[in-house]
Each structure stands twice: as structure tokens, then as C-alpha cells.
Design a protein around this motif. Structure first.
Motif, PDB file in Angstrom:
ATOM      1  N   SER A 174      45.682 167.464  34.792  1.00  0.00           N
ATOM      2  CA  SER A 174      45.684 168.851  35.249  1.00  0.00           C
ATOM      3  C   SER A 174      44.268 169.403  35.391  1.00  0.00           C
ATOM      4  O   SER A 174      44.004 170.231  36.272  1.00  0.00           O
TER       5      SER A 174
ATOM      6  N   CYS B 189      49.686 174.219  34.637  1.00  0.00           N
ATOM      7  CA  CYS B 189      49.932 173.057  33.760  1.00  0.00           C
ATOM      8  C   CYS B 189      48.943 173.002  32.604  1.00  0.00           C
ATOM      9  O   CYS B 189      49.308 172.603  31.497  1.00  0.00           O
TER      10      CYS B 189
ATOM     11  N   THR C 217      45.145 159.332  38.893  1.00  0.00           N
ATOM     12  CA  THR C 217      45.024 160.660  39.501  1.00  0.00           C
ATOM     13  C   THR C 217      44.058 160.628  40.685  1.00  0.00           C
ATOM     14  O   THR C 217      44.288 161.281  41.698  1.00  0.00           O
TER      15      THR C 217
ATOM     16  N   VAL D  12      50.071 173.768  42.274  1.00  0.00           N
ATOM     17  CA  VAL D  12      48.886 174.193  43.023  1.00  0.00           C
ATOM     18  C   VAL D  12      49.274 174.598  44.445  1.00  0.00           C
ATOM     19  O   VAL D  12      48.819 175.621  44.959  1.00  0.00           O
TER      20      VAL D  12
ATOM     21  N   ASN E 273      51.527 168.948  39.108  1.00  0.00           N
ATOM     22  CA  ASN E 273      50.284 169.616  39.498  1.00  0.00           C
ATOM     23  C   ASN E 273      50.292 169.971  40.978  1.00  0.00           C
ATOM     24  O   ASN E 273      49.937 171.086  41.369  1.00  0.00           O
ATOM     25  N   ARG E 274      50.728 169.041  41.789  1.00  0.00           N
ATOM     26  CA  ARG E 274      50.715 169.275  43.226  1.00  0.00           C
ATOM     27  C   ARG E 274      51.695 170.370  43.627  1.00  0.00           C
ATOM     28  O   ARG E 274      51.399 171.197  44.495  1.00  0.00           O
TER      29      ARG E 274
ATOM     30  N   CYS F 189      44.935 172.508  37.994  1.00  0.00           N
ATOM     31  CA  CYS F 189      46.225 173.190  37.879  1.00  0.00           C
ATOM     32  C   CYS F 189      46.254 174.087  36.641  1.00  0.00           C
ATOM     33  O   CYS F 189      46.517 173.633  35.523  1.00  0.00           O
TER      34      CYS F 189
ATOM     35  N   ASN G  42      43.050 167.968  38.669  1.00  0.00           N
ATOM     36  CA  ASN G  42      43.752 168.567  39.798  1.00  0.00           C
ATOM     37  C   ASN G  42      43.599 170.088  39.884  1.00  0.00           C
ATOM     38  O   ASN G  42      44.051 170.704  40.844  1.00  0.00           O
TER      39      ASN G  42
ATOM     40  N   LYS H  98      48.564 164.782  30.195  1.00  0.00           N
ATOM     41  CA  LYS H  98      48.932 165.867  31.106  1.00  0.00           C
ATOM     42  C   LYS H  98      47.781 166.848  31.295  1.00  0.00           C
ATOM     43  O   LYS H  98      47.534 167.329  32.412  1.00  0.00           O
TER      44      LYS H  98
ATOM     45  N   ASN I 200      51.094 164.413  37.909  1.00  0.00           N
ATOM     46  CA  ASN I 200      50.451 164.583  39.202  1.00  0.00           C
ATOM     47  C   ASN I 200      51.386 165.259  40.209  1.00  0.00           C
ATOM     48  O   ASN I 200      50.950 166.083  41.006  1.00  0.00           O
TER      49      ASN I 200
END
Length: 152
Positions: free
Chosen positions: A44, A52, A98, A140, A136-137, A49, A47, A40, A133
Motif C-alpha cells: 500500500s 489501505c 508489486t 486508488v 489498492n488498485r 493507497c 501503491n 499489506k 495489490n
């Protein structure tokens, strides 16, 4: 610092229910909380984030992951001695999934995963990577606010 765009849970508490079901499935498997936290955090990091990273960093420490390993996680390729074969395979798969548009998952990485995990664990690992994922999306996109620091 950006302002939170929306709080999905406040608008529609049912929106997260499928994700909670996925998390229950993932955490009910045999991967271990330490490995799940590493996966995780790595996704993250990629991404970007912060929400997270904050949450799963705390979870990793609670699961007994050493701070040194967390400190070098973004550069795990350069510190193979700090990560087991199983962790390296999971991290490689995490990066490939990812960044799926950059060539998918290579046969080499798939072979490493198949060597390090049982057949029953592979779907759990894929679901764990997929779930983080999505989280995260969501975080964000909505600029999900970090929890406040405790008063000093």
C-alpha cells in the motif's frame, strides 16, 4: 482531498465476493496476522493507497506489531535488525510482485522466500500480495474515502 468517485459495494455488493474469498484463504493460512499486515502496508505504501494504509496500520497494531517497526517499514532495507529473515523475505517479494514490471522476481529473492517459508506457505504469501495489490488498485482508482476520525 479527492471526492470518492464511486462506492463499488453500494453499486454491486457481489463485486467484492471473489476478493473476500481470497482474503478468507489468505487469513486461513499460517503466515500470521502480523506478517500479513506488514505485507499489506508495504504494498500500500508503494501503491500510494491511503485507505489501505489506514486500515492495515490499525490491523498491524491490533496484531501486536510495534509502532517503531511500522514507522520504518518503508525503509526496512535500512533496518534489518527490526525484521526477521521471514519478514524481510516477504517484504522483498511484496516489493518485487508489486513492481513486477521492473524485472519480475529475482532468483535471489525467490531463494530467500523458499528458505523462509514452507512450500505450502508460498502460494498463500503470493495470494496475499496479489490481493492487496487488487484492493489498492480498486481504492486508488475510485478514490475510496477514508473512514471519519472519531470525534475529539
Amino acid at each position: 482531498m479527492s471526492t470518492e468517485r464511486m462506492n463499488i459495494h453500494e453499486i454491486d455488493p457481489k463485486a467484492y465476493q471473489p476478493m473476500f474469498a481470497m482474503e478468507k484463504y489468505v487469513h486461513g493460512g499460517t503466515l500470521g496476522e502480523d506478517l500479513l499486515a506488514l505485507v499489506k502496508i508495504r504494498a500500500s505504501q508503494i501503491n500510494g493507497c491511503a485507505y489501505c494504509l489506514d486500515m492495515h496500520g490499525r490491523e498491524a497494531r491490533d496484531a501486536g506489531v510495534d509502532n517503531r517497526r511500522l514507522d520504518v517499514l518503508a525503509g526496512w532495507h535500512e533496518a534489518p535488525e527490526l525484521f526477521s529473515d521471514r519478514e524481510r523475505a516477504a517484504l522483498a517479494l511484496t516489493e518485487s510482485v508489486t513492481l513486477i514490471s521492473r524485472g519480475g522476481v529475482s532468483d535471489l529473492i525467490w531463494g530467500q522466500v523458499k528458505a523462509a517459508f514452507t512450500e505450502a506457505e508460498v502460494p498463500v504469501l503470493l495470494m496475499a500480495i496479489s490481493a492487496i495489490n487488487v484492493w489498492n488498485r480498486l481504492a486508488v482508482a475510485t478514490h475510496q474515502a477514508l473512514p471519519a476520525l472519531p470525534a475529539q
